[in-house]
Write a protein that holds these residues in place. Structure first.
Motif, PDB file in Angstrom:
ATOM      1  N   GLU A   1       0.836  -1.201   0.000  1.00  0.00           N
ATOM      2  CA  GLU A   1       0.000   0.000   0.000  1.00  0.00           C
ATOM      3  C   GLU A   1       0.878   1.262   0.000  1.00  0.00           C
ATOM      4  O   GLU A   1       0.579   2.235  -0.712  1.00  0.00           O
ATOM      5  N   GLU A   2       1.950   1.244   0.790  1.00  0.00           N
ATOM      6  CA  GLU A   2       2.854   2.402   0.833  1.00  0.00           C
ATOM      7  C   GLU A   2       3.590   2.571  -0.500  1.00  0.00           C
ATOM      8  O   GLU A   2       3.824   3.684  -0.960  1.00  0.00           O
TER       9      GLU A   2
ATOM     10  N   LYS B   1       1.071   4.106  -2.920  1.00  0.00           N
ATOM     11  CA  LYS B   1       0.890   5.516  -2.573  1.00  0.00           C
ATOM     12  C   LYS B   1       2.006   6.363  -3.156  1.00  0.00           C
ATOM     13  O   LYS B   1       1.764   7.454  -3.697  1.00  0.00           O
ATOM     14  N   THR B   2       3.238   5.865  -3.076  1.00  0.00           N
ATOM     15  CA  THR B   2       4.393   6.607  -3.587  1.00  0.00           C
ATOM     16  C   THR B   2       4.376   6.683  -5.105  1.00  0.00           C
ATOM     17  O   THR B   2       4.576   7.752  -5.696  1.00  0.00           O
TER      18      THR B   2
ATOM     19  N   ASN C   1       1.939   6.499  -7.131  1.00  0.00           N
ATOM     20  CA  ASN C   1       0.834   7.322  -7.627  1.00  0.00           C
ATOM     21  C   ASN C   1       0.970   8.788  -7.230  1.00  0.00           C
ATOM     22  O   ASN C   1       0.359   9.663  -7.851  1.00  0.00           O
ATOM     23  N   GLY C   2       1.771   9.060  -6.210  1.00  0.00           N
ATOM     24  CA  GLY C   2       1.840  10.418  -5.676  1.00  0.00           C
ATOM     25  C   GLY C   2       2.994  11.254  -6.186  1.00  0.00           C
ATOM     26  O   GLY C   2       3.047  12.461  -5.929  1.00  0.00           O
TER      27      GLY C   2
ATOM     28  N   THR D   1       5.766  11.405   4.542  1.00  0.00           N
ATOM     29  CA  THR D   1       4.388  10.925   4.757  1.00  0.00           C
ATOM     30  C   THR D   1       4.246   9.443   4.433  1.00  0.00           C
ATOM     31  O   THR D   1       3.136   8.907   4.507  1.00  0.00           O
ATOM     32  N   VAL D   2       5.357   8.809   4.024  1.00  0.00           N
ATOM     33  CA  VAL D   2       5.320   7.406   3.609  1.00  0.00           C
ATOM     34  C   VAL D   2       6.072   6.553   4.634  1.00  0.00           C
ATOM     35  O   VAL D   2       7.133   6.945   5.121  1.00  0.00           O
TER      36      VAL D   2
END
Length: 301
Positions: free
Chosen positions: A229-230, A233-234, A236-237, A267-268
């Protein structure tokens, strides 16, 4: 400043240079990278006024260079294979060039010769390839022109000579405002020397950027995520150029400032995270792959 605008040069059915536009700013080192046959030598010869473009314009400080003596006084061109008179010596070549360039610095020239342990009366015909290229560079530097254009000039120089020339360039840029333009097929050769690099391929410019801007806006990160998930998130971000994974270790090339990237990773959740510098080679690989080219085939063999 040298401005090249949409220049084209064709030899018979071969278009050696195709609609090239570049701007070379003063007191910077401009590197022109390209494989053999990419059009580097032809472009340099148009910039120096040896060849006239079929289309487009070349100006030096606002003056057209072709067939213009005043513009050419601001230039010194060193070809891939520098020409020397038969039976000449370093001293006789100095006499010749000092008669052409009114600001030729004889005192500095002989200081440089002594520094490289050159005998001023030795026949140039007995010099090695590297020694001939170094002599041509010293003549060009001491001509005290505003611009010196070098075609594969570092090819053949041993490491000591190469480092010496780089030091001289730095000194001459600081003290006399010299602007070197260096064409090479070797990207690694120019990495620690150039301020701006243009990539020439099949007669056209693929990329022309300031290295500092490139280095500030693209970075490499190595990290290990705590979960899928992390990782998602990275990916895509951030503006990801490339993501390589070996086991749990990710090596990610990211477009953006270092500060922005570090702030995002705060934030990751990661097991390990590190921002690493990119080499000029890695930057160009990333930039040209985005444009659909593989620089490893074009430049690195």
């Amino acid at each position: 400043m040298i401005e090249v605008h949409d220049v084209t040069k064709t030899f018979d059915s071969i278009r050696a240079v195709d609609s090239v536009s570049v701007t070379i700013k003063e007191k910077t080192v401009f590197g022109l990278i390209g494989t053999n046959g990419a059009g580097k030598s032809t472009l340099l010869r148009m910039i120096t006024g040896v060849l006239m473009p079929d289309e487009g314009t070349v100006t030096i400080e606002g003056m057209p260079v072709y067939d213009n003596v005043e513009a050419k006084k601001k230039l010194f061109f060193i070809a891939d294979e520098p020409y020397f008179f038969a039976n000449c010596t370093s001293a006789s070549m100095e006499h010749y060039y000092s008669s052409l360039y009114e600001n030729f610095d004889k005192e500095e020239f002989y200081k440089y010769l002594a520094g490289f342990d050159f005998d001023k009366n030795r026949k140039v015909a007995t010099f090695s390839k590297g020694m001939k290229k170094l002599l041509a560079l010293l003549l060009g530097i001491c001509a005290r022109t505003r611009y010196i254009l070098c075609d594969e000039t570092f090819d053949g120089l041993d490491p000591v000579m190469r480092q010496g020339v780089k030091s001289i360039f730095a000194k001459e840029m600081e003290e006399n405002g010299l602007t070197p333009v260096i064409a090479s097929h070797n990207l690694r050769e120019l990495e620690d020397l150039c301020d701006h690099v243009g990539l020439l391929h099949k007669g056209g410019i693929l990329l022309s950027k300031d290295l500092e801007d490139m280095k500030c806006n693209i970075h490499k990160v190595q990290c290990v995520f705590t979960s899928a998930e992390e990782e998602l998130k990275t990916l895509n971000g951030l503006n990801i150029v490339k993501n390589e994974q070996r086991g749990s270790l990710h090596t990610i090339t990211i477009r953006g400032s270092k500060e922005e990237i570090i702030a995002f990773f705060a934030t990751v959740n990661t097991v390990f995270f590190e921002v690493l510098p990119l080499s000029l080679e890695e930057i160009f690989i990333s930039e040209t792959e985005v444009a659909g080219y593989d620089i490893k085939k074009l430049i690195l063999g």
